[in-house]
Every structure is written in structure tokens, then in C-alpha cells.
Design a protein around this motif. Structure first.
Motif, PDB file in Angstrom:
ATOM      1  N   ARG A   1       0.803  -1.273   0.087  1.00 18.31           N
ATOM      2  CA  ARG A   1       0.083  -0.150  -0.011  1.00 18.31           C
ATOM      3  C   ARG A   1       0.960   1.078  -0.078  1.00 18.31           C
ATOM      4  NH1 ARG A   1      -1.626   2.997   4.104  1.00 18.31           N
ATOM      5  NH2 ARG A   1      -0.780   1.338   5.616  1.00 18.31           N
ATOM      6  N   LYS A   2       1.924   1.242   0.733  1.00 15.61           N
ATOM      7  CA  LYS A   2       2.855   2.520   0.749  1.00 15.61           C
ATOM      8  C   LYS A   2       3.673   2.619  -0.335  1.00 15.61           C
ATOM      9  CE  LYS A   2       2.589   2.914   5.968  1.00 15.61           C
ATOM     10  NZ  LYS A   2       3.325   3.937   6.693  1.00 15.61           N
ATOM     11  N   HIS A   3       4.030   1.568  -0.735  1.00 16.02           N
ATOM     12  CA  HIS A   3       5.283   1.673  -2.133  1.00 16.02           C
ATOM     13  C   HIS A   3       4.303   0.948  -3.424  1.00 16.02           C
ATOM     14  CE1 HIS A   3       7.957   2.888   0.909  1.00 16.02           C
ATOM     15  NE2 HIS A   3       7.375   2.026   1.395  1.00 16.02           N
ATOM     16  N   PRO A   4       3.461   1.425  -3.850  1.00 14.18           N
ATOM     17  CA  PRO A   4       2.608   0.648  -4.928  1.00 14.18           C
ATOM     18  C   PRO A   4       3.417   0.645  -6.201  1.00 14.18           C
ATOM     19  CG  PRO A   4       1.950   2.799  -4.633  1.00 14.18           C
ATOM     20  CD  PRO A   4       2.679   2.460  -3.442  1.00 14.18           C
ATOM     21  N   ASP A   5       4.414   1.262  -6.345  1.00 16.45           N
ATOM     22  CA  ASP A   5       5.416   1.069  -7.861  1.00 16.45           C
ATOM     23  C   ASP A   5       6.505   0.194  -7.451  1.00 16.45           C
ATOM     24  OD1 ASP A   5       3.939   3.129  -8.818  1.00 16.45           O
ATOM     25  OD2 ASP A   5       5.174   4.840  -8.204  1.00 16.45           O
ATOM     26  N   GLU A   6       6.550  -0.348  -6.349  1.00 18.88           N
ATOM     27  CA  GLU A   6       7.582  -1.415  -6.165  1.00 18.88           C
ATOM     28  C   GLU A   6       7.206  -2.582  -6.640  1.00 18.88           C
ATOM     29  OE1 GLU A   6       9.183  -1.470  -2.277  1.00 18.88           O
ATOM     30  OE2 GLU A   6      10.137   0.580  -2.471  1.00 18.88           O
ATOM     31  N   THR A   7       8.264  -3.484  -7.176  1.00 18.37           N
ATOM     32  CA  THR A   7       7.943  -4.929  -7.700  1.00 18.37           C
ATOM     33  C   THR A   7       7.725  -5.778  -6.298  1.00 18.37           C
ATOM     34  OG1 THR A   7      10.408  -5.563  -7.361  1.00 18.37           O
ATOM     35  CG2 THR A   7       9.585  -4.638  -9.468  1.00 18.37           C
ATOM     36  N   GLU A   8       7.062  -6.843  -6.550  1.00 19.52           N
ATOM     37  CA  GLU A   8       7.126  -7.850  -5.437  1.00 19.52           C
ATOM     38  C   GLU A   8       8.051  -8.355  -4.721  1.00 19.52           C
ATOM     39  OE1 GLU A   8       4.619 -10.271  -2.607  1.00 19.52           O
ATOM     40  OE2 GLU A   8       4.043  -8.469  -3.996  1.00 19.52           O
ATOM     41  N   ALA A   9       9.621  -8.581  -5.557  1.00 17.96           N
ATOM     42  CA  ALA A   9      10.693  -8.735  -4.960  1.00 17.96           C
ATOM     43  C   ALA A   9      11.121  -7.439  -4.175  1.00 17.96           C
ATOM     44  CB  ALA A   9      11.822  -8.873  -5.941  1.00 17.96           C
ATOM     45  N   GLN A  10      10.802  -6.205  -4.537  1.00 19.32           N
ATOM     46  CA  GLN A  10      11.411  -5.461  -3.557  1.00 19.32           C
ATOM     47  C   GLN A  10      10.552  -5.239  -2.368  1.00 19.32           C
ATOM     48  OE1 GLN A  10      10.534  -2.477  -6.904  1.00 19.32           O
ATOM     49  NE2 GLN A  10      12.881  -1.931  -6.817  1.00 19.32           N
TER      50      GLN A  10
ATOM     51  N   ASP B   1      15.904   0.426   9.539  1.00 15.77           N
ATOM     52  CA  ASP B   1      15.101   1.690   9.437  1.00 15.77           C
ATOM     53  C   ASP B   1      15.091   1.969   8.065  1.00 15.77           C
ATOM     54  OD1 ASP B   1      15.064   1.979  12.009  1.00 15.77           O
ATOM     55  OD2 ASP B   1      16.837   3.144  12.297  1.00 15.77           O
ATOM     56  N   ARG B   2      15.762   1.422   6.955  1.00 19.83           N
ATOM     57  CA  ARG B   2      15.408   1.679   5.626  1.00 19.83           C
ATOM     58  C   ARG B   2      14.041   1.165   5.409  1.00 19.83           C
ATOM     59  NH1 ARG B   2      14.937   0.504   0.850  1.00 19.83           N
ATOM     60  NH2 ARG B   2      15.814  -1.044  -0.284  1.00 19.83           N
ATOM     61  N   ALA B   3      13.886   0.052   5.749  1.00 23.02           N
ATOM     62  CA  ALA B   3      12.608  -0.766   5.397  1.00 23.02           C
ATOM     63  C   ALA B   3      11.200   0.084   5.811  1.00 23.02           C
ATOM     64  CB  ALA B   3      12.492  -2.135   6.098  1.00 23.02           C
ATOM     65  N   TYR B   4      11.520   0.872   6.997  1.00 18.65           N
ATOM     66  CA  TYR B   4      10.375   1.369   7.575  1.00 18.65           C
ATOM     67  C   TYR B   4      10.678   2.888   8.339  1.00 18.65           C
ATOM     68  CZ  TYR B   4       5.276   1.288   9.079  1.00 18.65           C
ATOM     69  OH  TYR B   4       4.167   1.636   9.251  1.00 18.65           O
ATOM     70  N   PRO B   5      10.979   3.519   7.486  1.00 17.63           N
ATOM     71  CA  PRO B   5      11.759   4.853   8.197  1.00 17.63           C
ATOM     72  C   PRO B   5      10.477   5.356   9.272  1.00 17.63           C
ATOM     73  CG  PRO B   5      11.666   5.222   5.710  1.00 17.63           C
ATOM     74  CD  PRO B   5      10.943   3.924   6.005  1.00 17.63           C
ATOM     75  N   GLY B   6      11.135   5.912  10.082  1.00 15.58           N
ATOM     76  CA  GLY B   6      10.254   6.474  11.174  1.00 15.58           C
ATOM     77  C   GLY B   6       9.539   5.497  12.241  1.00 15.58           C
ATOM     78  N   ARG B   7      10.120   4.141  11.976  1.00 14.05           N
ATOM     79  CA  ARG B   7       9.676   3.076  12.874  1.00 14.05           C
ATOM     80  C   ARG B   7       9.890   3.596  14.231  1.00 14.05           C
ATOM     81  NH1 ARG B   7      12.020  -2.814  12.248  1.00 14.05           N
ATOM     82  NH2 ARG B   7      11.059  -3.849  14.152  1.00 14.05           N
ATOM     83  N   PRO B   8       8.771   3.802  15.068  1.00 17.62           N
ATOM     84  CA  PRO B   8       9.013   4.057  16.456  1.00 17.62           C
ATOM     85  C   PRO B   8       9.664   3.027  17.734  1.00 17.62           C
ATOM     86  CG  PRO B   8       6.528   3.304  16.198  1.00 17.62           C
ATOM     87  CD  PRO B   8       7.435   3.130  14.972  1.00 17.62           C
ATOM     88  N   TYR B   9       9.683   1.855  17.296  1.00 23.32           N
ATOM     89  CA  TYR B   9      10.347   0.953  18.164  1.00 23.32           C
ATOM     90  C   TYR B   9      11.240   0.045  17.351  1.00 23.32           C
ATOM     91  CZ  TYR B   9       6.013   1.972  20.468  1.00 23.32           C
ATOM     92  OH  TYR B   9       5.173   2.634  21.434  1.00 23.32           O
ATOM     93  N   THR B  10      12.311  -0.399  17.940  1.00 24.03           N
ATOM     94  CA  THR B  10      13.182  -1.261  17.595  1.00 24.03           C
ATOM     95  C   THR B  10      13.333  -2.322  18.523  1.00 24.03           C
ATOM     96  OG1 THR B  10      15.013  -0.240  18.620  1.00 24.03           O
ATOM     97  CG2 THR B  10      14.780   0.249  16.282  1.00 24.03           C
ATOM     98  N   PHE B  11      13.264  -3.774  18.040  1.00 22.83           N
ATOM     99  CA  PHE B  11      13.156  -4.942  18.846  1.00 22.83           C
ATOM    100  C   PHE B  11      14.615  -5.739  18.690  1.00 22.83           C
ATOM    101  CE2 PHE B  11       8.817  -3.797  17.535  1.00 22.83           C
ATOM    102  CZ  PHE B  11       8.336  -3.682  18.696  1.00 22.83           C
ATOM    103  N   ARG B  12      15.561  -5.044  18.861  1.00 24.87           N
ATOM    104  CA  ARG B  12      16.810  -5.593  18.700  1.00 24.87           C
ATOM    105  C   ARG B  12      17.281  -6.018  20.309  1.00 24.87           C
ATOM    106  NH1 ARG B  12      18.400  -0.839  15.299  1.00 24.87           N
ATOM    107  NH2 ARG B  12      18.126  -1.756  13.434  1.00 24.87           N
TER     108      ARG B  12
END
Length: 66
Positions: free
Chosen positions: A29-38, A51-62
């Protein structure tokens, strides 16, 4: 009959799969122009905590060692 441990493990895998499916839908939904592989690469990065996958992600579970 499955043991209680086997049932809990299966439930954990089912929940993981459901969560992954929801994130795939969110990325599509957020990236409609990306391929399924992307999109799947983005999911992998998100699962690894990038963080590249989901910029602004509020939590990290490391996990951090003491």
C-alpha cells in the motif's frame, strides 16, 4: 494428539506468518510502484530491524546483551 508445546509452537509460527502478511500488505500500500521482489526485500529488512525498510519506525526490537 499434539503436545501443548507443539501447539504453542505452531501458534507462534501462525502468528508470525499473519504478522508478515500484514506487513507485506502495508508495504504494498505504501509503495505501489515497487515490484514484489522489492516488497519482500523490504519485509526482510524490516524483520532484521533496518530503518530503511520502515523509516520513522517508533520501536526497535533488537536484543542487547547485558
Amino acid at each position: 494428539m499434539d503436545s501443548p508445546v507443539a501447539r504453542r509452537l505452531r501458534l507462534a509460527f501462525d502468528l508470525f506468518e499473519a504478522g508478515s502478511d500484514l506487513m507485506l500488505q502495508n508495504f504494498r500500500r505504501k509503495h505501489p510502484d515497487e515490484t514484489e521482489a522489492q516488497i519482500r526485500e523490504r519485509l526482510g529488512e524490516w524483520l532484521r530491524g533496518s530503518d530503511r525498510a520502515y523509516p520513522g519506525r517508533p520501536y526497535t526490537f533488537r536484543h542487547t546483551s547485558p
